[in-house]
Design an enzyme around this catalytic site. Structure first.
Site, PDB file in Angstrom:
ATOM      1  N   SER A 167      -4.340 -41.823  24.332  1.00 32.60           N
ATOM      2  CA  SER A 167      -4.385 -41.609  22.885  1.00 32.60           C
ATOM      3  C   SER A 167      -5.655 -40.824  22.575  1.00 32.60           C
ATOM      4  CB  SER A 167      -4.402 -42.941  22.124  1.00 32.60           C
ATOM      5  OG  SER A 167      -5.662 -43.579  22.281  1.00 32.60           O
ATOM      6  N   TYR A 194      -7.992 -41.894  20.643  1.00 32.08           N
ATOM      7  CA  TYR A 194      -9.063 -42.893  20.793  1.00 32.08           C
ATOM      8  C   TYR A 194      -9.524 -42.981  22.242  1.00 32.08           C
ATOM      9  CZ  TYR A 194     -10.777 -47.535  21.997  1.00 32.08           C
ATOM     10  OH  TYR A 194     -11.487 -48.565  22.544  1.00 32.08           O
ATOM     11  N   HIS A 195      -8.588 -43.125  23.164  1.00 33.47           N
ATOM     12  CA  HIS A 195      -8.952 -43.228  24.574  1.00 33.47           C
ATOM     13  C   HIS A 195      -9.606 -41.937  25.066  1.00 33.47           C
ATOM     14  CE1 HIS A 195      -5.791 -46.454  24.397  1.00 33.47           C
ATOM     15  NE2 HIS A 195      -6.738 -47.083  25.063  1.00 33.47           N
ATOM     16  N   LYS A 228     -13.258 -41.998  24.401  1.00 31.64           N
ATOM     17  CA  LYS A 228     -14.002 -42.844  25.341  1.00 31.64           C
ATOM     18  C   LYS A 228     -14.217 -42.112  26.670  1.00 31.64           C
ATOM     19  CE  LYS A 228     -14.325 -46.616  22.781  1.00 31.64           C
ATOM     20  NZ  LYS A 228     -15.583 -47.232  22.370  1.00 31.64           N
ATOM     21  N   THR A 240     -13.532 -48.698  27.243  1.00 37.01           N
ATOM     22  CA  THR A 240     -12.176 -49.250  27.315  1.00 37.01           C
ATOM     23  C   THR A 240     -11.575 -49.041  28.693  1.00 37.01           C
ATOM     24  OG1 THR A 240      -9.903 -49.023  26.476  1.00 37.01           O
ATOM     25  CG2 THR A 240     -11.299 -47.091  26.354  1.00 37.01           C
TER      26      THR A 240
END
Length: 469
Positions: A243, A245-246, A249, A205
């Site tokens: 976040s 999620y980030h 990554k 991302t």
């Protein structure tokens, strides 16, 4: 049973990565590479020239697509199969289970994986196999599958992909870390244990960079810096997640660097922008092949949400000032970029290849005004559920993919029509109570959004009657 004071390996990795200051790790300057183009000329999103065999210069490959039942994984699997590659889809159907958890199905009626694969065989004559397997938990089965299939490439989509869902509560935060980081680590270990020289292609991302933190154009993965004493170096771009999620990554990116250095794995990491659109030339061939369309506050991407709201006569919900600038890419280009990455693997010993997988950058409120002008709906600015800068600039390099011949699809109104038609066709499946945000980054954000009322969303009268019917 005594509890240990030491964190699990995954938690320890998170703590180390998120609490550490950026460290300048230098890399040897990469040697010039020769890249292979797309296996056939680019086509528009309405092309019907399908089922072409792979170009003679680019041999057919065995490809395992992890997360191949998902929003990006399914159309990518069809695209690669259409090019003549031998595709095996691996998925544990966790995204479908989250639909049940959230009480919100895809707006489009997606079929079971077995039905999808059979439909593709009927319309194309090509076979895609489906394996139900949890990459994060069923390690032995993953190793066995890689040994059995001997893939040339493994495309890794098998991660919880929504930032809002990752911030919903402690359960979803923990699940996102445990699923995403463990899955990526398992994949690397499995390739090593299987003793198969498979090229790993990971969908990352743009959020790993943060937004507007580079002081200029964001380069593709590595950034030139001046170290103390005037020494120059080219280092991995510092991580700045927004976040959980980030953050996963970013942790993935560190794992790729380690396993490339330690075990000489061949890895490509694709830092993708926000995906919009629904169907591709392949998914449009049969209704059983249709891609999923998420419109809810957790999984609906911003442009798709706007297009859905406009088509349903719902005021567009812009978070904060709408001054957030983001990178965008159409779902068709996602599949094309994966193909380019597969065709251009790094050689053994080369550092992790990183591409910025985007078409363009736009400010959110500008996109909202564009959609509003098309649909005649109002634009509503609501409190921002996210902890982020109210305004930011974003300049991103996507030179590598463009040099390989990618002519990216941009945000023009002609392509908006495809999404709008999908929404109108399946509008009776919409639950308007799921449109507004339902996940908040912290207690302050939740308090500022306390007046957001999901039941306040009112559809156009004709849409409402069809939904009730």
């Amino acid at each position: 049973m005594k509890s240990s004071i030491f964190p699990t390996p995954v938690v320890a990795l998170v703590l180390c990565a998120l609490n550490a200051v950026p460290v300048a790790v230098s890399f040897t300057a990469p040697q010039p590479r020769t890249y292979a183009p797309l296996s056939r000329p680019l086509e528009t999103s309405t092309s019907t020239t399908l089922f072409a065999e792979v170009n003679g210069n680019i041999p057919s490959k065995k490809v395992i697509v992890l997360g191949g039942d998902g929003f990006c994984g399914w159309p990518t699997s069809l695209h690669l199969s259409d090019q003549g590659h031998d595709i095996v889809i691996v998925d544990n159907l966790s995204r479908r289970n989250i639909d049940i958890e959230l009480g919100c199905d895809s707006l489009t009626p997606i079929q079971a994986p077995e039905v999808r694969c059979q439909a593709w065989k009927e319309v194309s004559g090509k076979e895609i196999r489906f394996v139900n397997l949890d990459v994060a938990k069923e390690y032995d089965l993953l190793v066995q599958l890689i040994k059995q299939e001997k893939p040339d490439a493994i495309v890794h989509f098998a991660e919880q992909r929504a930032a809002p869902y990752s911030m919903k509560n402690s359960k979803t935060k923990r699940y996102t870390v445990e699923n995403n980081v463990a899955g990526s680590n398992n994949l690397c270990c499995a390739v090593i244990d299987a003793e198969i020289d498979a090229h790993i292609v990971h969908l990352g991302t743009m959020g790993v960079y943060g937004y507007g933190t580079s002081g200029g154009e964001i380069p593709e993965g590595y950034i030139d810096v001046i170290l103390p004493g005037g020494r120059t170096s080219n280092i991995l771009h510092p991580a700045y997640p927004g976040s959980v999620y980030h953050a996963t990554k970013c942790l993935d990116a560190l794992l790729w660097q380690f396993y490339q250095k330690n075990d000489q794995l061949r890895i490509t990491d694709l830092h993708q922008g926000i995906v919009w659109g629904t169907n591709t030339p392949q998914t449009s061939l049969d209704e059983r092949l249709i891609n999923r369309f998420d419109y809810d506050g957790d999984y609906g991407t911003v442009l798709n949400r706007f297009l859905m709201q406009g088509a349903m006569g719902v005021p567009l919900t812009v978070y904060g000032t709408g001054g957030q600038t983001r990178a965008f890419i159409h779902i068709t280009d996602t599949a094309r970029c994966i193909e380019l990455a597969i065709n251009n693997p790094p050689k053994t010993g080369e550092r992790v290849e990183i591409f910025n997988q985007i078409a363009e950058t736009r400010r959110v409120r500008d996109i909202a005004q564009l959609v509003a002008s098309m649909t005649g709906v109002e634009v509503n600015f609501i409190p921002n559920p996210r902890q982020e800068a109210a305004e930011n600039e974003l300049d991103v390099s996507n030179e590598k993919f463009c040099n390989l011949g990618l002519d990216p699809i941009t945000l023009d109104t002609g392509l908006f029509d495809e999404v709008t038609e999908v929404v109108k066709k399946y509008q009776s499946r919409c639950n308007p109570a799921k449109i507004l945000p339902a996940s908040f980054w912290n207690k302050k954000r939740a308090a500022e959004c306390a007046d957001i009322d999901p039941s306040s969303i009112k559809l156009k009268k004709d849409v409402e009657e069809q939904t009730k019917g």
